[in-house]
Design a protein around this motif. Structure first.
Motif, PDB file in Angstrom:
ATOM      1  N   LYS A  17       0.826  -1.210   0.000  1.00 12.59           N
ATOM      2  CA  LYS A  17       0.000   0.000   0.000  1.00 12.59           C
ATOM      3  C   LYS A  17       0.859   1.259   0.000  1.00 12.59           C
ATOM      4  O   LYS A  17       1.971   1.259   0.525  1.00 12.59           O
ATOM      5  N   THR A  18       0.272   2.350  -0.555  1.00 14.95           N
ATOM      6  CA  THR A  18       1.004   3.625  -0.681  1.00 14.95           C
ATOM      7  C   THR A  18       1.581   4.075   0.653  1.00 14.95           C
ATOM      8  O   THR A  18       2.709   4.544   0.732  1.00 14.95           O
ATOM      9  N   ASN A  19       0.767   3.973   1.717  1.00  8.45           N
ATOM     10  CA  ASN A  19       1.251   4.349   3.045  1.00  8.45           C
ATOM     11  C   ASN A  19       1.986   3.149   3.658  1.00  8.45           C
ATOM     12  O   ASN A  19       1.360   2.141   3.982  1.00  8.45           O
ATOM     13  N   PRO A  20       3.301   3.254   3.812  1.00  6.34           N
ATOM     14  CA  PRO A  20       4.068   2.103   4.318  1.00  6.34           C
ATOM     15  C   PRO A  20       3.570   1.578   5.664  1.00  6.34           C
ATOM     16  O   PRO A  20       3.767   0.414   5.989  1.00  6.34           O
ATOM     17  N   GLN A  21       2.883   2.443   6.435  1.00  2.03           N
ATOM     18  CA  GLN A  21       2.374   1.972   7.731  1.00  2.03           C
ATOM     19  C   GLN A  21       1.199   1.012   7.557  1.00  2.03           C
ATOM     20  O   GLN A  21       0.827   0.288   8.478  1.00  2.03           O
ATOM     21  N   GLU A  22       0.596   1.046   6.360  1.00  2.00           N
ATOM     22  CA  GLU A  22      -0.513   0.121   6.075  1.00  2.00           C
ATOM     23  C   GLU A  22      -0.059  -1.026   5.171  1.00  2.00           C
ATOM     24  O   GLU A  22      -0.842  -1.919   4.858  1.00  2.00           O
ATOM     25  N   ALA A  23       1.166  -0.961   4.709  1.00  2.00           N
ATOM     26  CA  ALA A  23       1.657  -1.966   3.756  1.00  2.00           C
ATOM     27  C   ALA A  23       2.030  -3.245   4.505  1.00  2.00           C
ATOM     28  O   ALA A  23       2.659  -3.202   5.564  1.00  2.00           O
ATOM     29  N   ALA A  24       1.636  -4.372   3.951  1.00  2.00           N
ATOM     30  CA  ALA A  24       1.883  -5.663   4.611  1.00  2.00           C
ATOM     31  C   ALA A  24       3.376  -5.997   4.643  1.00  2.00           C
ATOM     32  O   ALA A  24       4.117  -5.618   3.732  1.00  2.00           O
ATOM     33  N   PRO A  25       3.785  -6.692   5.698  1.00  2.00           N
ATOM     34  CA  PRO A  25       5.155  -7.202   5.732  1.00  2.00           C
ATOM     35  C   PRO A  25       5.414  -8.055   4.484  1.00  2.00           C
ATOM     36  O   PRO A  25       4.488  -8.656   3.944  1.00  2.00           O
ATOM     37  N   SER A  26       6.658  -8.080   4.055  1.00  2.00           N
ATOM     38  CA  SER A  26       7.080  -8.783   2.832  1.00  2.00           C
ATOM     39  C   SER A  26       6.819  -7.983   1.561  1.00  2.00           C
ATOM     40  O   SER A  26       7.223  -8.420   0.479  1.00  2.00           O
ATOM     41  N   THR A  27       6.123  -6.852   1.678  1.00  2.00           N
ATOM     42  CA  THR A  27       6.051  -5.965   0.518  1.00  2.00           C
ATOM     43  C   THR A  27       7.223  -4.974   0.651  1.00  2.00           C
ATOM     44  O   THR A  27       7.796  -4.823   1.737  1.00  2.00           O
ATOM     45  N   ILE A  28       7.549  -4.312  -0.454  1.00  2.00           N
ATOM     46  CA  ILE A  28       8.701  -3.393  -0.433  1.00  2.00           C
ATOM     47  C   ILE A  28       8.446  -2.247   0.556  1.00  2.00           C
ATOM     48  O   ILE A  28       9.293  -1.936   1.399  1.00  2.00           O
ATOM     49  N   ARG A  29       7.276  -1.635   0.459  1.00  2.00           N
ATOM     50  CA  ARG A  29       7.003  -0.526   1.387  1.00  2.00           C
ATOM     51  C   ARG A  29       6.812  -1.016   2.820  1.00  2.00           C
ATOM     52  O   ARG A  29       7.190  -0.340   3.774  1.00  2.00           O
ATOM     53  N   GLY A  30       6.225  -2.203   2.952  1.00  2.00           N
ATOM     54  CA  GLY A  30       6.025  -2.781   4.285  1.00  2.00           C
ATOM     55  C   GLY A  30       7.355  -3.103   4.952  1.00  2.00           C
ATOM     56  O   GLY A  30       7.502  -2.957   6.160  1.00  2.00           O
ATOM     57  N   ASP A  31       8.328  -3.509   4.168  1.00  2.00           N
ATOM     58  CA  ASP A  31       9.622  -3.891   4.742  1.00  2.00           C
ATOM     59  C   ASP A  31      10.568  -2.709   4.936  1.00  2.00           C
ATOM     60  O   ASP A  31      11.412  -2.742   5.827  1.00  2.00           O
ATOM     61  N   PHE A  32      10.437  -1.674   4.092  1.00  2.00           N
ATOM     62  CA  PHE A  32      11.477  -0.636   4.115  1.00  2.00           C
ATOM     63  C   PHE A  32      10.995   0.782   4.377  1.00  2.00           C
ATOM     64  O   PHE A  32      11.808   1.677   4.563  1.00  2.00           O
ATOM     65  N   GLY A  33       9.684   1.036   4.341  1.00  2.00           N
ATOM     66  CA  GLY A  33       9.209   2.424   4.437  1.00  2.00           C
ATOM     67  C   GLY A  33       8.510   2.726   5.740  1.00  2.00           C
ATOM     68  O   GLY A  33       8.068   1.827   6.463  1.00  2.00           O
ATOM     69  N   VAL A  34       8.431   4.027   6.043  1.00  2.00           N
ATOM     70  CA  VAL A  34       7.699   4.463   7.232  1.00  2.00           C
ATOM     71  C   VAL A  34       6.669   5.547   6.899  1.00  2.00           C
ATOM     72  O   VAL A  34       5.543   5.497   7.367  1.00  2.00           O
ATOM     73  N   THR A  35       7.057   6.510   6.041  1.00  5.49           N
ATOM     74  CA  THR A  35       6.138   7.632   5.791  1.00  5.49           C
ATOM     75  C   THR A  35       5.596   7.604   4.360  1.00  5.49           C
ATOM     76  O   THR A  35       6.248   7.081   3.453  1.00  5.49           O
ATOM     77  N   VAL A  36       4.407   8.189   4.179  1.00  6.20           N
ATOM     78  CA  VAL A  36       3.730   8.124   2.875  1.00  6.20           C
ATOM     79  C   VAL A  36       4.480   8.905   1.791  1.00  6.20           C
ATOM     80  O   VAL A  36       4.468   8.526   0.616  1.00  6.20           O
ATOM     81  N   GLY A  37       5.156   9.967   2.178  1.00  4.48           N
ATOM     82  CA  GLY A  37       5.913  10.758   1.196  1.00  4.48           C
ATOM     83  C   GLY A  37       7.156  10.009   0.755  1.00  4.48           C
ATOM     84  O   GLY A  37       7.457   9.920  -0.433  1.00  4.48           O
ATOM     85  N   LYS A  38       7.876   9.446   1.729  1.00  2.71           N
ATOM     86  CA  LYS A  38       9.106   8.702   1.422  1.00  2.71           C
ATOM     87  C   LYS A  38       8.769   7.215   1.451  1.00  2.71           C
ATOM     88  O   LYS A  38       9.061   6.509   2.420  1.00  2.71           O
ATOM     89  N   ASN A  39       8.147   6.759   0.375  1.00  5.95           N
ATOM     90  CA  ASN A  39       7.677   5.365   0.361  1.00  5.95           C
ATOM     91  C   ASN A  39       8.443   4.495  -0.639  1.00  5.95           C
ATOM     92  O   ASN A  39       7.919   3.550  -1.192  1.00  5.95           O
ATOM     93  N   ILE A  40       9.694   4.864  -0.880  1.00 10.94           N
ATOM     94  CA  ILE A  40      10.696   4.026  -1.564  1.00 10.94           C
ATOM     95  C   ILE A  40      10.513   3.842  -3.077  1.00 10.94           C
ATOM     96  O   ILE A  40      11.477   3.892  -3.830  1.00 10.94           O
TER      97      ILE A  40
END
Ligand code: CMP
Length: 143
Positions: free
Chosen positions: A90-113
């Protein structure tokens, strides 16, 4: 063969995540058809994010995406547009599931890798904004 546009954003490049991102898509079985490290101009950023022009965060979005090098890519494979979106999370890494790129590496919606096209229409538009036809390779002469 279906193609999509993916881009490691300035935060991902700065955090040395280009290899990690490329590895995930290669391991999945997709083919890299084009790639370049580049700094996006304001003009290109405004075109690329044109659909967000009226959003309150548009200025921030353009400032961020032009703030440092990005790694722009074209990937191809069966159903690559939707599958890449799933792999990104998901766009917002805080809602992105583990094992996804944003879920594994991101924290904020602006800087979502990573950015990835959300439909066949945006894939076509975004690929042609960032790449000349001569910069895209073909693995199969019939493609
Ligand atoms: P992307 O997939 O590149 O497409 C549009 C981008 O806007 C999105 O990823 C987010 O990084 C960014 N975005 C969405 N909402 C916000 C927000 N509230 N503030 C800052 N950036 C945002």
């Amino acid at each position: 063969m279906e193609k999509t546009f993916l881009m490691v954003k300035p935060d991902g490049v700065q955090r040395n995540l280009i290899g990690e991102v490329v590895k995930r898509f290669e391991s999945k079985g997709f083919k890299l058809a084009g790639a370049k490290l580049m700094v996006i101009s304001n003009e290109l950023a405004e075109k690329h994010y044109g659909e967000h022009k009226e959003r309150p965060f548009f200025g921030e979005l353009v400032d961020f995406i032009t703030s440092g090098p990005v790694f722009a890519m074209v990937w191809e494979g069966e159903n690559v547009i939707a599958t890449a979106r799933q792999m990104m999370g998901k766009t917002n890494p805080q809602e992105a599931a583990p094992s996804t790129i944003r879920g594994d590496f991101g924290v904020t919606v602006g800087k979502n890798i990573i950015h990835g096209s959300d439909s066949p229409e945006s894939a076509e538009r975004e690929i042609s904004l960032f790449f000349d036809e001569s910069e895209i390779v073909s693995y199969n002469k019939q493609d």
